[in-house]
Design an enzyme around this catalytic site. Sequence first.
Site, PDB file in Angstrom:
ATOM      1  N   ASN A   9      24.511  19.463  29.291  1.00 24.47           N
ATOM      2  CA  ASN A   9      23.647  19.817  30.421  1.00 24.47           C
ATOM      3  C   ASN A   9      22.739  18.616  30.676  1.00 24.47           C
ATOM      4  OD1 ASN A   9      21.721  20.781  32.152  1.00 24.47           O
ATOM      5  ND2 ASN A   9      21.282  22.642  30.987  1.00 24.47           N
ATOM      6  N   LYS A  16      20.932  18.128  27.235  1.00 25.40           N
ATOM      7  CA  LYS A  16      21.083  19.150  26.194  1.00 25.40           C
ATOM      8  C   LYS A  16      22.542  19.168  25.783  1.00 25.40           C
ATOM      9  CE  LYS A  16      17.534  22.326  27.828  1.00 25.40           C
ATOM     10  NZ  LYS A  16      17.337  23.475  28.704  1.00 25.40           N
ATOM     11  N   ARG A  86      27.387  21.540  32.716  1.00 31.75           N
ATOM     12  CA  ARG A  86      26.645  22.340  33.689  1.00 31.75           C
ATOM     13  C   ARG A  86      26.483  21.484  34.953  1.00 31.75           C
ATOM     14  NH1 ARG A  86      20.288  23.171  34.308  1.00 31.75           N
ATOM     15  NH2 ARG A  86      20.374  24.697  35.965  1.00 31.75           N
ATOM     16  N   HIS A 175      21.005  29.640  38.807  1.00 37.88           N
ATOM     17  CA  HIS A 175      20.989  30.392  37.537  1.00 37.88           C
ATOM     18  C   HIS A 175      22.207  31.312  37.436  1.00 37.88           C
ATOM     19  CE1 HIS A 175      16.318  29.966  37.351  1.00 37.88           C
ATOM     20  NE2 HIS A 175      16.866  29.113  36.502  1.00 37.88           N
ATOM     21  N   HIS A 203      15.578  36.148  35.875  1.00 38.96           N
ATOM     22  CA  HIS A 203      15.673  35.054  34.906  1.00 38.96           C
ATOM     23  C   HIS A 203      14.351  34.296  34.998  1.00 38.96           C
ATOM     24  CE1 HIS A 203      17.804  31.625  32.807  1.00 38.96           C
ATOM     25  NE2 HIS A 203      16.694  31.081  33.238  1.00 38.96           N
ATOM     26  N   GLY A 205      12.179  31.580  33.265  1.00 36.33           N
ATOM     27  CA  GLY A 205      11.998  30.486  32.303  1.00 36.33           C
ATOM     28  C   GLY A 205      11.044  29.488  32.923  1.00 36.33           C
ATOM     29  N   ARG A 280       3.052  30.710  27.741  1.00 34.06           N
ATOM     30  CA  ARG A 280       2.350  31.023  26.486  1.00 34.06           C
ATOM     31  C   ARG A 280       0.912  30.518  26.533  1.00 34.06           C
ATOM     32  NH1 ARG A 280       7.074  28.907  22.735  1.00 34.06           N
ATOM     33  NH2 ARG A 280       7.163  27.703  24.630  1.00 34.06           N
ATOM     34  N   GLY A 326      13.198  32.487  28.945  1.00 32.16           N
ATOM     35  CA  GLY A 326      12.153  32.342  27.913  1.00 32.16           C
ATOM     36  C   GLY A 326      11.009  33.328  28.072  1.00 32.16           C
ATOM     37  N   ILE A 327      10.524  33.518  29.297  1.00 26.31           N
ATOM     38  CA  ILE A 327       9.418  34.462  29.524  1.00 26.31           C
ATOM     39  C   ILE A 327       9.943  35.899  29.490  1.00 26.31           C
ATOM     40  CG2 ILE A 327       7.642  35.204  31.164  1.00 26.31           C
ATOM     41  CD1 ILE A 327       7.653  32.313  32.298  1.00 26.31           C
ATOM     42  N   GLU A 379      23.501  30.446  28.498  1.00 22.11           N
ATOM     43  CA  GLU A 379      24.304  29.704  29.477  1.00 22.11           C
ATOM     44  C   GLU A 379      25.284  28.758  28.793  1.00 22.11           C
ATOM     45  OE1 GLU A 379      20.335  29.075  31.073  1.00 22.11           O
ATOM     46  OE2 GLU A 379      21.286  28.767  33.018  1.00 22.11           O
TER      47      GLU A 379
HETATM   48  P1  ADP Z   1      14.047  26.657  30.640  1.00 29.03           P
HETATM   49  O1  ADP Z   1      13.984  27.276  32.003  1.00 29.03           O
HETATM   50  O2  ADP Z   1      13.574  25.232  30.617  1.00 29.03           O
HETATM   51  O3  ADP Z   1      15.333  26.910  29.902  1.00 29.03           O
HETATM   52  P2  ADP Z   1      12.884  28.705  28.923  1.00 29.03           P
HETATM   53  O4  ADP Z   1      13.881  29.738  29.395  1.00 29.03           O
HETATM   54  O5  ADP Z   1      12.919  28.307  27.500  1.00 29.03           O
HETATM   55  O6  ADP Z   1      12.889  27.407  29.822  1.00 29.03           O
HETATM   56  O7  ADP Z   1      11.428  29.298  29.262  1.00 29.03           O
HETATM   57  C1  ADP Z   1      10.274  28.563  29.066  1.00 29.03           C
HETATM   58  C2  ADP Z   1       9.078  29.472  29.368  1.00 29.03           C
HETATM   59  O8  ADP Z   1       9.129  30.598  28.480  1.00 29.03           O
HETATM   60  C3  ADP Z   1       7.742  28.785  29.171  1.00 29.03           C
HETATM   61  O9  ADP Z   1       6.840  29.136  30.219  1.00 29.03           O
HETATM   62  C4  ADP Z   1       7.258  29.421  27.867  1.00 29.03           C
HETATM   63  O10 ADP Z   1       5.859  29.461  27.772  1.00 29.03           O
HETATM   64  C5  ADP Z   1       7.824  30.816  28.007  1.00 29.03           C
HETATM   65  N1  ADP Z   1       7.820  31.529  26.729  1.00 29.03           N
HETATM   66  C6  ADP Z   1       8.546  31.284  25.621  1.00 29.03           C
HETATM   67  N2  ADP Z   1       8.183  32.149  24.617  1.00 29.03           N
HETATM   68  C7  ADP Z   1       7.196  32.936  25.125  1.00 29.03           C
HETATM   69  C8  ADP Z   1       6.397  34.008  24.624  1.00 29.03           C
HETATM   70  N3  ADP Z   1       6.520  34.438  23.371  1.00 29.03           N
HETATM   71  N4  ADP Z   1       5.490  34.569  25.451  1.00 29.03           N
HETATM   72  C9  ADP Z   1       5.328  34.137  26.707  1.00 29.03           C
HETATM   73  N5  ADP Z   1       6.045  33.139  27.255  1.00 29.03           N
HETATM   74  C10 ADP Z   1       6.968  32.551  26.470  1.00 29.03           C
END
Ligand code: ADP
Length: 394
Positions: A9, A16, A86, A175, A203, A205, A280, A326-327, A379
């Site tokens: 990616n 990645k 990707r 996505h 989704h 993130g 976070r 991630g969120i 993914e």
């Molecule tokens: P990407 O889109 O780069 O793949 P991710 O899917 O890893 O990113 O998402 C990153 C986001 O997820 C960041 O805003 C991070 O703060 C948030 N995140 C990860 N763990 C937590 C958590 N425990 N609580 C709240 N937000 C989180």
Amino acid sequence: MTDSILVINCGSSSIKFALYPVSNPKQPLITALAERLGEQAPLLKIRGELNHTVSLPANADHQAALECFTEHSQPWLEQLQGIGHRVVHGGERYHASTLLDETSIQALDDLSALAPLHNPVNVLGIRLTQTIWPQLPQVAVFDTAFHQTIPAAAYLYGVPYDWYEQDGVRRYGFHGTSYRFVTTEAARRLNKAQSDCYFVIAHLGNGCSACAVAHGESVDSSMGLTPLEGLVMGTRSGDIDPGLIEHMQRSRGYSLADSMDALNRQSGLKGLSKLSNDMRTLLQAEAEGDLAAKRAIDVFCFRVARQFAALSASLPTIDAVIFTGGIGENSAMIRQRIIAAWKFIQFRLDDTLNQQHGDDMGRISQRGAPLVMVVATDEEAMIAQDTLELIQHD
Ligand code: ADP
């Protein structure tokens, strides 16, 4: 060593990697991240069967990162069978993943006009791996492909139709690889045929979008011509009135480039909070009384709820509302606030299940209430599986 598939990616300043055994293209042997490429202190972190962090020379580029990864992972790459890439934009040409040849690589390059930030580096990654492994089959897996089932009423903008006919101006959605994975996984957990599944999925993130899935296919997405439309994201604005670009030109003398940079890199959670693009960090700041962080989170959650409601227009029923990214996978607080902001449907979350990110099937809602689930996306595994399937049928 075992037969393997390499997933790549390639981003503007990062690559990645994930290496999967052919025998189990779900569980990677090695993952790696090369970051800050072209900057002062680029790094390559390799994890899994190997655990290495390598400092790359200052300004090291994508080629240097790829060569460094190959050198360190050499024993695991000896029986490499194929490479999956990707690719962000497949335009209207690609409805599914494809084996790459010179013609299709050229076609991806031509699509760079639609995704200038993404496709050129994706093509660069393909060219570089082709140089290292000229004999190996390579596959492109597109973020847009899953959304090619969106009907015209949802993908057309209300602009002159010849913009679509001549310049490809339409909503594409992104996505898609994540939504395909999540749809397959949710259908499996619900023990339903995908053709019977109706979902709205967010989704969330760094990039954020939402998608409506009917009978297992995408029928609407919050993202559009580019990944800037839709939800409020880490640094991207999401939906705006395009008139604000002219307004900023008049009020601050912003050029088009200034406004686009602000909308892509200085907006979203970062711009609203004046603090961070990272959820976070914002949740922590909000807990400590930071009102700007609260403002950013409130806008973020409301926009997701509003988008869910808009997407539901495409569905006769909703089998499940699903959170991923991630969120979406990790924050019970954000899920709870989004669901609370969508007032029309009487969701009832189970607080305990929400805190533990779901029961065995990912359910976070109370029994008998409309179903809300958490499904972790993957993914890279999806790209590995597509790659394997295409090279085995070649
Ligand atoms: P990407 O889109 O780069 O793949 P991710 O899917 O890893 O990113 O998402 C990153 C986001 O997820 C960041 O805003 C991070 O703060 C948030 N995140 C990860 N763990 C937590 C958590 N425990 N609580 C709240 N937000 C989180």
